[in-house]
Design a protein around this motif. Structure first.
Motif, PDB file in Angstrom:
ATOM      1  N   LEU A 186     -18.731   3.964  -2.011  1.00  0.00           N
ATOM      2  CA  LEU A 186     -17.289   3.913  -2.225  1.00  0.00           C
ATOM      3  C   LEU A 186     -17.157   4.751  -1.630  1.00  0.00           C
ATOM      4  CD1 LEU A 186     -14.773   1.916  -4.953  1.00  0.00           C
ATOM      5  CD2 LEU A 186     -15.572   1.255  -2.744  1.00  0.00           C
ATOM      6  N   SER A 202       0.816  -1.252  -0.132  1.00  0.00           N
ATOM      7  CA  SER A 202       0.110  -0.165   0.070  1.00  0.00           C
ATOM      8  C   SER A 202       0.800   1.394   0.064  1.00  0.00           C
ATOM      9  CB  SER A 202      -1.223   0.214   1.101  1.00  0.00           C
ATOM     10  OG  SER A 202      -1.523  -0.640   1.215  1.00  0.00           O
ATOM     11  N   ASN A 230      -7.431   1.694   5.583  1.00  0.00           N
ATOM     12  CA  ASN A 230      -8.394   2.516   4.738  1.00  0.00           C
ATOM     13  C   ASN A 230      -8.954   0.637   4.509  1.00  0.00           C
ATOM     14  OD1 ASN A 230      -7.848   0.626   2.040  1.00  0.00           O
ATOM     15  ND2 ASN A 230      -6.133   1.785   1.894  1.00  0.00           N
ATOM     16  N   GLU A 231     -10.423   0.503   4.074  1.00  0.00           N
ATOM     17  CA  GLU A 231     -11.537  -0.068   4.287  1.00  0.00           C
ATOM     18  C   GLU A 231     -11.003  -1.592   3.241  1.00  0.00           C
ATOM     19  OE1 GLU A 231     -16.134   1.715   4.894  1.00  0.00           O
ATOM     20  OE2 GLU A 231     -15.065   1.486   3.334  1.00  0.00           O
ATOM     21  N   GLU A 232      -9.686  -1.549   2.404  1.00  0.00           N
ATOM     22  CA  GLU A 232      -9.590  -2.424   1.813  1.00  0.00           C
ATOM     23  C   GLU A 232      -8.790  -3.133   2.381  1.00  0.00           C
ATOM     24  OE1 GLU A 232      -8.387  -3.250  -2.782  1.00  0.00           O
ATOM     25  OE2 GLU A 232      -8.292  -1.224  -1.984  1.00  0.00           O
ATOM     26  N   HIS A 254     -12.913   5.624   3.738  1.00  0.00           N
ATOM     27  CA  HIS A 254     -13.581   4.423   2.663  1.00  0.00           C
ATOM     28  C   HIS A 254     -12.133   3.989   2.042  1.00  0.00           C
ATOM     29  CE1 HIS A 254     -17.033   5.425   4.509  1.00  0.00           C
ATOM     30  NE2 HIS A 254     -16.684   6.856   4.505  1.00  0.00           N
ATOM     31  N   THR A 255     -12.596   3.093   1.113  1.00  0.00           N
ATOM     32  CA  THR A 255     -11.551   2.877   0.187  1.00  0.00           C
ATOM     33  C   THR A 255     -11.445   3.616  -0.863  1.00  0.00           C
ATOM     34  OG1 THR A 255     -12.701   0.820   0.457  1.00  0.00           O
ATOM     35  CG2 THR A 255     -11.439   1.519  -1.807  1.00  0.00           C
ATOM     36  N   GLY A 269      -9.525   3.926  -5.023  1.00  0.00           N
ATOM     37  CA  GLY A 269      -7.798   3.040  -4.846  1.00  0.00           C
ATOM     38  C   GLY A 269      -6.495   3.365  -4.050  1.00  0.00           C
ATOM     39  N   HIS A 310      -9.008  -3.622   9.829  1.00  0.00           N
ATOM     40  CA  HIS A 310      -9.882  -2.212   9.920  1.00  0.00           C
ATOM     41  C   HIS A 310     -10.254  -1.716  10.757  1.00  0.00           C
ATOM     42  CE1 HIS A 310     -12.412  -4.168   6.716  1.00  0.00           C
ATOM     43  NE2 HIS A 310     -13.879  -3.345   7.360  1.00  0.00           N
TER      44      HIS A 310
END
Length: 826
Positions: A782, A563, A598-600, A629-630, A633, A604
């Motif tokens: 998203l 990331s 992030n939520e990905e 929030h994601t 991306g 999390h």
């Protein structure tokens, strides 16, 4: 039946011309794609460049290696480590050790030299090898040697590293524009180097590095000894060829997939229309005793004949086009300079047999319909299509439509971010386009009546006749509108998806940026401490310096995920310049023992701890302070500067203090970074610049795909219009006998063609709208503040081109027919 099929091909060659040309081009493109893929598979290993003459290069840890139950997982480190200080003395006992350093240098003041230069210590020049062809080696701090002939010995050059005197030149070697400083000056400009060249035996160097690891020398794990061709890993961006070839494969793969889809579409449409026009012929054959199976075999034999001839022609065309296309992609910078087409045979076999499969697949449905023709069709005289929709067409069209809608709903419910990936938004429109084309006859009549409501009420009979002819010939209208539908839908869906995604990314950047100004370092560089101090000294400026880094996490025990991270130097200032899209937690809780994710991420939950590897490979366990929030991306993660050791400040967000004048602050900021080439932008300007830099390669690939689609549209429209108009000799003759002039007949056909093109455009816009609505729903889920973008200019250009092709094909064939003064024979 084979004799009948060959006779039909000879006498009805006009009807099969479109299929032949479409298949030929499709096979040619498949051959080119296969040849390009084969060339990438045989890619030569890149040879060492900067260290081609160095015996051995020792490089610090640059790869993260994590053992898992499924094997070792690796990722390139964002911040490679230097060769440990304790290892260097061991290497010096074996031979001469030269530390390598690389740093960007930029010519200032509109200089005549290259804008992007790279600096090195002079001691490393011999390893390329570089040899002085004019002047001498640098001796003082302000003396340099440059590659190429852009500066001569004795010249002074203004750069972001100060004003430098060129004292020597070396011939360029093609892979870099270098500036060589004294070793001492290079060490001051780039204090940290990640590799050293060693003049010693490879075996001795390997043993010294192993002994350091065995003696538990700190940082010795992961140190690499590079010799032979492995020395290329000491060059800048050693994987650039592989990355370029990966992009090239994706480009040709996408083009090949669209080619196959549109080829089947064109062939199926052509054969379906041809079979419909030959109902009386097939009825006569049934009356003469032909069985349904014989009729089906006749149509398939015709398709086989067209397929064999077209595939052979396509392979010849592909052999001619492939080398020229390879030269073009090299010239455009999409492929490495060495990229050429080899002498492989298998791509021709694959393309040839794929052409036959496409031809037979496209003709199968038409062959089945031909076999259902009854003897009574021989007595058919009406031109009105009474049963345009068959049971198979209903089933296939409804099935594809249901599949497209169900998969969209499932994707939105499960992983809406998946809809934003290029492979998804390129392939997802295909089922919906096919469904719309199959179901087009259902909506042709109401759509045509709607579009011709006003023209039909104008004085004169042209508008009324155009409406009735369009509505009566539903199959003809659907056959011509289908390729227009495909092209408009692809244009709207693909370019709209790119525009929507770019707009969403820009909206995210604007939404996150609360800074009045953003100060960015030159590409590949960072601000030193002195520059940051000068920025802090600007009155009225509240700074939030950040650095680029990365964080790695192991998910599901087997997947090592990277990331991108922003390392914050002053967490307490972050809220003044950045509005993070938080789903939980608080930005103010970020400290040296925490991370914002992030939520990905698999884990999390605020307050939970997560094990991560930092940009330099250091393993740490950090507490989750907040969750974003994601988005699209690109939200990444946030850590403090303490968790990004060695990452220079490359961006400074600036907020205005109370009462500060924006112009005065901007002037102060520009003065602070002028000597190092930094750029000062307003928050909005920075967001727009981020949008302008994205999507270039993607748009290139999509324009190639759309060019293919438009070419096939032209082929299909011209072929269908030639066939349809030639079958209307009787209608046109009746119009002439009732007193219509040549000009009136041609105006009528032009009006019909425009109506049909408008029907296809409207249906294509509907398909594009549904696709973009799906992407808009994904962005909404998203939490991205963006709306779908329809590329109206591109759609209008595409629709206009399709309309022009339709009118031109119709008028060209009709002009020849209306001049024959034919007599109606009973």
């Amino acid at each position: 039946m084979l004799t009948t099929a060959l006779h039909t091909l000879r006498t009805r060659w006009v009807a099969f011309t479109g299929s032949f040309v479409a298949l030929s081009l499709g096979v040619a493109l498949l051959a080119v794609s296969g040849l390009a893929l084969a060339a990438t598979l045989d890619a030569p290993e890149r040879k060492p460049e900067r260290f081609a003459a160095a015996p051995v290069v020792v490089r610090g840890q640059d790869t993260l290696r994590v053992p898992t139950p499924s094997g070792e997982r690796t990722e390139e480190l964002a911040r490679p480590r230097a060769v440990p200080d304790a290892v260097v003395p061991r290497l010096k006992r074996l031979g001469t050790v030269v530390e390598d350093r690389s740093f960007p240098v930029r010519v200032r003041g509109g200089g005549h030299g290259p804008g992007e230069l790279v600096g090195h210590p002079w001691s490393t020049a011999a390893f390329a090898p570089y040899r002085i062809d004019a002047g001498r080696a640098p001796r003082a701090a302000d003396e340099v040697v440059v590659t190429g002939g852009w500066a001569a010995p004795g010249e002074w050059v203004r750069t972001d590293r100060g004003t430098l005197r060129v004292v020597g030149t070396v011939p360029g070697r093609g892979f870099e524009d270098a500036v060589f400083f004294t070793d001492a000056r290079a060490a001051r400009l780039a204090p940290v180097g990640v590799q050293v060249a060693v003049d010693a035996e490879v075996s001795a160097v390997r043993k010294a590095v192993r002994d350091a690891g065995r003696d538990s020398v700190q940082g010795s794990a992961g140190v690499r000894v590079l010799a032979g061709d492995d020395r290329r890993y000491a060059d800048a961006d050693p994987d650039r060829d592989r990355e370029a070839l990966t992009g090239l494969n994706a480009l040709f793969g996408t083009a090949g997939g669209v080619t196959a889809f549109v080829s089947v579409f064109v062939v199926a449409s052509t054969f379906a229309f041809a079979v419909d026009r030959r109902r009386r012929e097939f009825g006569l054959l049934r009356t003469a005793g032909a069985t349904p199976g014989q009729l089906r075999r006749t149509v398939l034999a015709e398709a086989l004949g067209v397929g064999v001839l077209a595939s052979a022609a396509g392979c010849v065309l592909g052999a001619y086009a492939a080398p020229r296309l390879a030269a073009l992609v090299v010239e455009e910078g999409l492929a490495p300079a060495w990229f050429t087409i080899g002498d492989h045979i298998w791509p021709y076999h694959a393309a040839f047999w794929a052409g036959l499969v496409v031809a037979l697949s496209g003709a199968t449905a038409a062959a089945w319909r031909a076999g259902r023709t009854g003897p009574v069709e021989a007595l058919r005289e009406a031109s009105v299509d009474t049963r345009a929709m068959t049971r198979g067409r209903w089933v296939c069209g409804a099935g594809l439509l249901l599949t497209a809608l169900v998969t969209l709903v499932l994707a939105l419910a499960d992983d809406p971010g998946d809809l934003l990936h290029r492979k998804k938004y390129v392939s997802r429109p295909m089922p919906l386009i096919a469904a719309a084309a199959l179901l087009a006859p259902v909506v042709v009549r109401p759509t045509a009546r709607l579009l011709t409501w006003l023209p039909a009420r104008l004085p004169g009979a042209t508008g009324l006749l155009a409406r009735e002819n369009t509505v009566a010939g539903v199959r003809r209208t659907a056959a011509v509108a289908a390729p227009v539908l495909v092209t408009v839908a692809l244009t709207g869906s693909l370019l709209g998806a790119v525009a929507t995604l770019n707009g969403a990314k820009a909206a995210e950047v604007r939404e996150r940026t609360a800074a009045a100004f953003v100060v960015t370092a030159p590409s590949g560089a960072g601000f030193d401490a002195a520059t940051v101090d000068r920025l802090r000294a600007v009155p009225g400026a509240r700074l939030s310096p950040t650095s680029s880094s990365a964080v790695y996490v192991l998910e599901d025990g087997v997947a090592l995920i990277r990331s991108d991270a922003r390392a914050v130097a002053a967490p307490e200032r972050l809220t003044a310049t950045t509005r993070l899209p938080l789903a939980a937690g608080k930005v103010s809780d970020l400290d040296d023992d925490s991370i914002i994710v992030n939520e990905e991420w698999e884990e999390h939950t605020v307050g939970r701890r997560v094990r991560v590897w930092l940009g330099d490979g250091t393993l740490k366990t950090l507490r989750i302070a907040a969750v974003m929030h994601t988005g699209t991306g690109d939200n990444g993660v946030y850590v403090t500067a303490a968790n990004a050791a060695g990452a220079p400040v490359d961006r400074v967000d600036v907020a205005l203090a109370d009462g500060a004048d924006a112009d005065t602050v901007a002037a102060g900021l520009r003065g602070a970074v002028a000597s190092v080439g930094g750029r000062v932008s307003s928050g909005d300007e920075w967001a727009e610049a981020a949008l302008a830099e994205s999507g270039g390669i993607t748009r290139t690939g999509l324009f190639l795909v759309l060019g293919i689609a438009l070419l096939y549209t032209g082929i299909s429209v011209v072929n269908t219009m030639l066939t349809a108009t030639s079958d209307r000799v009787r209608d046109l003759t009746v119009l002439r006998l009732t007193g219509a002039t040549d000009a009136q007949v041609l105006r009528l056909l032009a009006a019909e063609s425009l109506t049909v093109a408008a029907v296809g455009t409207l249906l294509g816009l509907l398909v594009a709208g549904l696709n973009l609505a799906g992407m808009g729903a994904a962005l909404h889920l998203l939490a991205v503040p963006a709306t779908p973008v329809v590329p109206w200019a591109a759609v209008a250009t595409t629709a206009g081109t399709c309309a022009a092709l339709t009118v031109a094909a119709s008028l060209t064939s009709a002009t020849l027919l209306v001049r024959r003064r034919a007599v109606v024979r009973e």
